[in-house]
Design a protein around this motif. Structure first.
Motif, short mmCIF file in Angstrom:
data_model
loop_
_atom_site.label_atom_id
_atom_site.label_comp_id
_atom_site.label_asym_id
_atom_site.label_seq_id
_atom_site.Cartn_x
_atom_site.Cartn_y
_atom_site.Cartn_z
N LEU A 26 43.58 32.96 40.85
CA LEU A 26 42.28 33.26 41.44
C LEU A 26 42.11 32.55 42.78
O LEU A 26 41.53 33.12 43.72
N ILE B 65 38.32 38.30 46.51
CA ILE B 65 37.25 38.18 45.51
C ILE B 65 35.91 37.97 46.22
O ILE B 65 34.90 38.58 45.88
N TYR B 66 35.92 37.10 47.23
CA TYR B 66 34.70 36.82 47.99
C TYR B 66 34.18 38.08 48.69
O TYR B 66 32.97 38.36 48.68
N THR C 234 30.40 37.36 35.99
CA THR C 234 31.46 36.79 36.83
C THR C 234 32.82 37.37 36.44
O THR C 234 33.60 37.79 37.31
N HIS D 20 43.69 34.33 45.56
CA HIS D 20 43.02 35.58 45.89
C HIS D 20 41.51 35.38 46.10
O HIS D 20 40.72 36.29 45.86
N SER D 21 41.15 34.20 46.53
CA SER D 21 39.72 33.90 46.70
C SER D 21 39.08 34.73 47.81
O SER D 21 37.90 35.11 47.70
N HIS E 182 33.51 41.14 45.55
CA HIS E 182 32.74 40.96 44.31
C HIS E 182 31.29 41.40 44.42
O HIS E 182 30.66 41.78 43.43
N SER F 104 32.91 41.13 37.55
CA SER F 104 33.01 41.37 38.99
C SER F 104 34.34 40.90 39.56
O SER F 104 34.93 41.57 40.42
N ILE F 105 34.87 39.77 39.06
CA ILE F 105 36.16 39.29 39.54
C ILE F 105 37.28 40.24 39.13
O ILE F 105 38.19 40.54 39.94
N SER F 106 37.23 40.71 37.90
CA SER F 106 38.26 41.61 37.40
C SER F 106 38.30 42.90 38.23
O SER F 106 39.38 43.33 38.67
N SER G 236 37.13 43.30 41.24
CA SER G 236 37.51 42.95 42.62
C SER G 236 39.03 42.90 42.76
O SER G 236 39.59 43.39 43.75
N LEU G 237 39.70 42.32 41.78
CA LEU G 237 41.16 42.22 41.83
C LEU G 237 41.81 43.59 41.68
O LEU G 237 42.85 43.86 42.31
#
Length: 209
Positions: free
Chosen positions: A137, A144-145, A182, A140-141, A148, A185-187, A189-190
């Motif tokens: 994570l 994600i930022y 969280t 890949h910040s 997301h 949205s992260i999943s 986003s990736l």
């Protein structure tokens, strides 16, 4: 932002980077950008996430310097106590006990303190089984930022229900609700990131990779 910081601050002056991040935030925060919406997506939430993201950039770039403070137990104690005090203080604003401007200042400090607490927690070997996931994570910040915001679901009915509960129940539900959102949205986003980077041109355009 990170590329620009490296280009114009080759001598790696910490104060310069702090001023630069705050300047970018101020431009977005106090301009009309914070009120823009694209396809129903509130860009103000994107602007609000700039501060903790900038803190992450600084922690990574000046890791040895921040270790002097962040790896100290007393620093963690002050940070986590301050976080909970500021978080709880928002519930007393409606009662007139705490001035509104103090709540607003606390709103800016909360993401900063949260970033420091998370950094301290995981730099001390806690949750070792999650280290590989967290490392992934972290790498890949940026995507994600950026992505997301499109997947953060706002449900007014849930918000109304939470506000009707007592303080302890309200905080507990907020934590559970935020955790689920969280992960969701992260999943996503990736997933979108993996689709975008299949094109080298889009990969370079959106993420500078």
């Amino acid at each position: 932002m990170m590329v620009v910081m490296e280009r114009i601050n080759r001598k790696r002056w910490l104060l310069f980077d702090i001023v630069f991040i705050l300047m970018i935030y101020a431009i977005f925060r106090f301009s009309y950008v914070a009120t823009w919406e694209i396809l129903g997506i509130d860009l103000g939430r994107f602007v609000g996430a700039l501060i903790p993201f900038g803190m992450g950039v600084l922690l990574r770039k000046y890791k040895s310097l921040f270790h002097v403070f962040i790896e100290q137990s007393w620093f963690y104690t002050i940070a986590i106590l301050s976080f909970f005090i500021l978080f709880i203080s928002r519930y007393f604003e409606d009662l007139g006990i705490i001035p509104l401007y103090c709540v607003k200042v606390g709103g800016y400090l909360l993401p900063l303190l949260g970033s420091l607490i998370v950094f301290y927690t995981f730099s001390h070997g806690i949750y070792m089984r999650m280290r590989s996931v967290l490392s992934y994570l972290g790498r890949h910040s940026l995507p994600i930022y950026i992505l997301h915001i499109a997947f953060v679901i706002q449900l007014p009915q849930v918000g109304s229900f939470i506000l009707q509960q007592n303080a302890i129940t309200s905080v507990t539900i907020q934590i559970l609700y935020a955790t689920v959102l969280t992960i969701f949205s992260i999943s996503l986003s990736l997933v979108v990131y993996k689709i975008i980077v299949m094109s080298s041109l889009l990969k370079r355009l959106f993420f500078g990779e």
